[in-house]
Design a protein around this motif. Sequence first.
Motif, PDB file in Angstrom:
ATOM      1  N   ASP A  65     -48.051  27.313  70.447  1.00  0.00           N
ATOM      2  CA  ASP A  65     -46.930  27.581  71.256  1.00  0.00           C
ATOM      3  C   ASP A  65     -47.209  28.420  72.380  1.00  0.00           C
ATOM      4  OD1 ASP A  65     -44.474  27.211  72.691  1.00  0.00           O
ATOM      5  OD2 ASP A  65     -43.279  28.145  70.958  1.00  0.00           O
TER       6      ASP A  65
ATOM      7  N   LYS B 254     -46.687  22.924  70.589  1.00  0.00           N
ATOM      8  CA  LYS B 254     -45.259  22.577  71.045  1.00  0.00           C
ATOM      9  C   LYS B 254     -44.955  23.013  72.326  1.00  0.00           C
ATOM     10  CE  LYS B 254     -41.888  24.502  71.447  1.00  0.00           C
ATOM     11  NZ  LYS B 254     -41.326  24.060  72.875  1.00  0.00           N
TER      12      LYS B 254
ATOM     13  N   LYS C  62     -42.248  36.105  70.678  1.00  0.00           N
ATOM     14  CA  LYS C  62     -42.030  34.920  70.040  1.00  0.00           C
ATOM     15  C   LYS C  62     -42.796  34.551  68.490  1.00  0.00           C
ATOM     16  CE  LYS C  62     -41.795  32.200  74.329  1.00  0.00           C
ATOM     17  NZ  LYS C  62     -40.641  31.654  74.007  1.00  0.00           N
TER      18      LYS C  62
ATOM     19  N   GLU D 293     -44.193  23.162  80.423  1.00  0.00           N
ATOM     20  CA  GLU D 293     -45.402  23.693  80.081  1.00  0.00           C
ATOM     21  C   GLU D 293     -46.652  22.662  79.989  1.00  0.00           C
ATOM     22  OE1 GLU D 293     -43.602  27.338  77.523  1.00  0.00           O
ATOM     23  OE2 GLU D 293     -44.147  25.455  76.590  1.00  0.00           O
TER      24      GLU D 293
ATOM     25  N   GLY E  94     -37.037  27.226  71.180  1.00  0.00           N
ATOM     26  CA  GLY E  94     -38.535  26.775  71.056  1.00  0.00           C
ATOM     27  C   GLY E  94     -39.193  27.480  69.955  1.00  0.00           C
TER      28      GLY E  94
END
Length: 311
Positions: free
Chosen positions: A165, A183, A38, A188, A252
């Motif tokens: 995140d 975020k 990520k 989540e 995302g």
Amino acid sequence: MVITVTLNPAMDKTIAIQDFELGKVNRVSKLRYDIGGKGINVSKVLKKFGIPSACTGFIGGSWKNTFKKELRNMGIVNNFLEITEDTRTNIKVVDNKNKIYTDINEPGPEITEEELNDFINKFKSICNEGDIIALSGGACPNIPKNIYGILTKLAKEKGAFVILDAEGELLSEGIKEKPDIIKPNKHEFEILLNRNLNSEDDMICEAKKLIDNGLKKVLISLGEKGAILVSNKMVLYGKGLKVPVMSTVGAGDSMVAALIYSMLNNFDDEKTLKFAVATGAASVSLEGTQACDLNQVQSLVQKVNINVRRN
Ligand SMILES: Nc1ncnc2c1ncn2[C@@H]1O[C@H](COP(=O)(O)OP(=O)(O)OP(=O)(O)O)[C@@H](O)[C@H]1O
Ligand SMILES: [Mg+2]
């Protein structure tokens, strides 16, 4: 400097198999490898936006040199700590005939105590006042669940700005050190609060509690529905854009890159949310984890509808 953290990167191995059959010998028609994770995805989008960044985390074993080479080719600074065990390989089986996509993800390497300490010290040494740090994604199995709390505390002591995140315990533990922005997606956020959030008002109310607790912004992404941004000044809802969807993976992560771009360009909350929703939409309209570019985002920004409510 912008620093993205990827604690458990992966070599993404995508294999195309027409008519994939379980329990049979299947022939691969196409094969590709992409370095993934990520934080790395955030760095890739930033690069497309013209913003330099450095990646850190753990890489090791046979993939180490490929990661280094790919990062160099992409113009992203490599600040990974090298470890003994192998960086994992995640397999994506793409069956275009039956439109079935299967992910097989490895847990990731074991990090020794010494490697963990070396990483924390490395992070401390590369983190400076005014830096923006993105802490993104999961961690190798034996990493302590408060790792993002530790990194957030260190970064904030240095005067850096932190975006977190993550999900599950990594998020709930990390949040204790008050990162500047989180975020989460809706799921989540629900897990963090341990309850279902049935309305926008519910989500806004919970986000405001976090702001009262010391976070600067909470950006809740809602997939195709768009996103909610809550800051100490504003509550904003940005309606999702209707775009042809090629792959929702990494939407995302693109949004985190959009937050960083917005900060560096001094966007206000409204412009930030517009830009973030447009970036998410641009990202889903590209195949795989390809990073969207600024032109694609700018052509969508004007189309984002924002509903403003003062706090
Ligand atoms: N199907 C879609 N159509 C249009 N925009 C989308 C779609 N899916 C996502 N987006 C945009 O991307 C943003 C982020 O998506 P999402 O909420 O799915 O993030 P995520 O679950 O964190 O994804 P990931 O962690 O896989 O990168 C959304 O807020 C929205 O603006
Ligand atoms: Mg996400």
